[in-house]
Design a protein around this motif. Structure first.
Motif, PDB file in Angstrom:
ATOM      1  N   HIS A  19       0.812  -1.214   0.000  1.00  0.00           N
ATOM      2  CA  HIS A  19       0.000   0.000   0.000  1.00  0.00           C
ATOM      3  C   HIS A  19       0.847   1.265   0.000  1.00  0.00           C
ATOM      4  O   HIS A  19       0.364   2.348   0.357  1.00  0.00           O
ATOM      5  CB  HIS A  19      -0.944  -0.005   1.207  1.00  0.00           C
ATOM      6  CG  HIS A  19      -2.100  -0.940   1.033  1.00  0.00           C
ATOM      7  ND1 HIS A  19      -3.226  -0.884   1.820  1.00  0.00           N
ATOM      8  CD2 HIS A  19      -2.294  -1.969   0.174  1.00  0.00           C
ATOM      9  CE1 HIS A  19      -4.071  -1.836   1.448  1.00  0.00           C
ATOM     10  NE2 HIS A  19      -3.521  -2.505   0.454  1.00  0.00           N
ATOM     11  N   ASN A  87       1.001   2.214  -7.274  1.00  0.00           N
ATOM     12  CA  ASN A  87      -0.161   1.650  -6.593  1.00  0.00           C
ATOM     13  C   ASN A  87      -1.294   2.659  -6.682  1.00  0.00           C
ATOM     14  O   ASN A  87      -1.152   3.797  -6.227  1.00  0.00           O
ATOM     15  CB  ASN A  87       0.158   1.350  -5.132  1.00  0.00           C
ATOM     16  CG  ASN A  87       1.131   0.200  -4.971  1.00  0.00           C
ATOM     17  OD1 ASN A  87       1.171  -0.707  -5.787  1.00  0.00           O
ATOM     18  ND2 ASN A  87       1.917   0.239  -3.916  1.00  0.00           N
ATOM     19  N   ALA A  90      -4.964   1.428  -3.185  1.00  0.00           N
ATOM     20  CA  ALA A  90      -4.682   0.946  -1.829  1.00  0.00           C
ATOM     21  C   ALA A  90      -5.730   1.468  -0.846  1.00  0.00           C
ATOM     22  O   ALA A  90      -6.134   2.632  -0.922  1.00  0.00           O
ATOM     23  CB  ALA A  90      -3.292   1.399  -1.396  1.00  0.00           C
ATOM     24  N   SER A  92      -5.743   1.215   3.042  1.00  0.00           N
ATOM     25  CA  SER A  92      -5.037   0.739   4.229  1.00  0.00           C
ATOM     26  C   SER A  92      -5.916   0.687   5.473  1.00  0.00           C
ATOM     27  O   SER A  92      -5.605  -0.036   6.422  1.00  0.00           O
ATOM     28  CB  SER A  92      -3.825   1.641   4.504  1.00  0.00           C
ATOM     29  OG  SER A  92      -2.896   1.551   3.444  1.00  0.00           O
ATOM     30  N   GLY A 122      -1.895  -3.528   4.008  1.00  0.00           N
ATOM     31  CA  GLY A 122      -1.911  -4.585   3.003  1.00  0.00           C
ATOM     32  C   GLY A 122      -0.844  -5.636   3.179  1.00  0.00           C
ATOM     33  O   GLY A 122      -0.586  -6.417   2.268  1.00  0.00           O
TER      34      GLY A 122
END
Length: 387
Positions: A19, A87, A90, A92, A122
């Motif tokens: 993440h 990324n 993500a 979190s 993650g």
């Protein structure tokens, strides 16, 4: 943290957390003169990326690769190739309950115990998302081999999910059918059975393990060395690094314990009058004898346990509060790993084979055309002043 580099001459160094802002790797040892662009890498990344089907995580990552260095006018220059993959999706927050209360059978507690801290979003560095770097590097190794004088072909497929096992398939079937279904099984009928079984576990809030069978053809004989640099030893290291792997086999694998020496030993013969080379009768050794390649097909299997992130209720212990409690791991997770592991397994094979090819002098590590000292090449840039 050590252990983020793979290879001797063809070296891959990776970075990134699940993440974090992005993933990336540096690939050193790529010979100059290899035609390469981002599309060559993207094709394999698209096979690994999440959200491909209902039996993969729904995390929406495009996994678009950006090459930062090592290319000039579409050709490799012999310098390190740097790649980044952002990324984009993500989340979190879903992992906050597990910062000090480790998820069962994950790397949460062991990472905290080793470093005294960890990136918890993650799963951080322990997440299988990091294999996106391996596939990107493997795609480069694949291009080097495809543009060399050697006809190396590598393919894998899902040969077992739970107790459903596919029959033996030919290499031609691997090439033709393994990408035709979501399970990536080269036997269509077995693929349907596997899909039904995966659906059952997914509906029950659980997961299931399986295995990936692989085969490499065209690998020349004489690669590898006895003992610690044996081909199977380094291939085993590469494949057992795949997250969730619990077993690596080649040739007869674990069945060898039930076979006598006379049964396993392969006689030598001259199969073709036009070919003076001795050839083993059969290939129970999986293309490897004495830790060295024989020139026969290299084949084997990698076992992967069931995904550890499941929505079923489980128990944990919070070391900050001293409380034992029930938890539920919510989020976007794969119910089974082998389908997305197929391109990862293939990539690690490409990386291993190419590294041995460079170490063995089969491919010039400086330049693919094997013309040291020659500077006026078709892939050398032209001077803008001469246009």
């Amino acid at each position: 943290m050590n252990g983020n580099r793979f290879g001797r001459l063809f070296q891959v160094t990776t970075y990134g957390e699940s993440h974090g802002p992005g993933m990336g790797c540096t690939v050193s040892g790529v010979p100059a003169g290899v035609e390469l662009d981002e599309d060559d890498i993207q094709r394999d990344l698209d096979r690994r990326k999440p959200g491909q089907s209902m039996i993969t995580t729904s995390r929406g990552e495009p996994d678009e690769v950006s090459i930062q260095s090592g290319l000039q006018d579409g050709y490799t220059t012999g310098t390190p190739i740097g790649m980044t993959i952002q990324n984009k999706d993500a989340r979190s927050g879903k992992y906050e309950p597990f910062v000090t209360a480790p998820r069962p059978s994950h790397g949460d507690f062991t990472y905290s115990a080793k470093f005294g801290t960890r990136n918890w979003g993650g799963g951080g560095r322990s997440s299988a998302r990091e294999t996106v770097n391996w596939v990107a590097a493997g795609a480069i190794a694949k291009q080097v081999l495809e543009q060399s004088d050697y006809d190396v072909q590598i393919k894998a497929h899902v040969n077992q999910i739970g107790d459903i096992e596919a029959p033996d398939v030919s290499f031609e079937q691997l090439l033709e059918h393994s990408e035709e279904n979501e399970v990536r099984c080269a036997d269509p009928e077995t693929a349907e059975e596997m899909r039904e079984l995966i659906d059952e576990y997914q509906e029950a809030g659980d997961s299931i393990g399986g295995s990936v069978a692989f085969e490499a053809r065209g690998v020349p004989r004489g690669l590898g060395a006895p003992r610690f640099d044996s081909f199977p030893a380094r291939l085993g290291q590469a494949l057992l690094a795949v997250p969730a792997s619990t077993g690596f086999e080649y040739g007869l694998g674990r069945d060898a314990r039930e076979v006598t020496g006379k049964e396993r030993n392969e006689d030598w013969e001259f199969p073709d009058e036009a070919d003076p080379d001795p050839t083993p009768v059969g290939n129970d050794h999986g293309g490897l004898q004495g830790g060295i390649t024989t020139g026969q097909p290299i084949y084997g299997e990698l076992t992967l346990h069931a995904p550890t992130s499941i929505p079923k209720t489980q128990r944990t212990a919070d070391w900050e509060t001293g409380e034992e409690k029930e938890i539920q791991v919510v989020g976007r997770h794969d119910p089974v790993l082998p389908p997305r592991a197929v391109p990862v397994v293939e990539s690690m094979l490409y990386l291993t084979v190419l590294d041995f090819m460079l170490l063995g002098g089969r491919i010039n590590p400086d330049r693919l055309d094997d013309n040291p000292g020659e500077y006026d090449t078709p892939y050398h840039p032209s001077s803008p002043r001469n246009d």
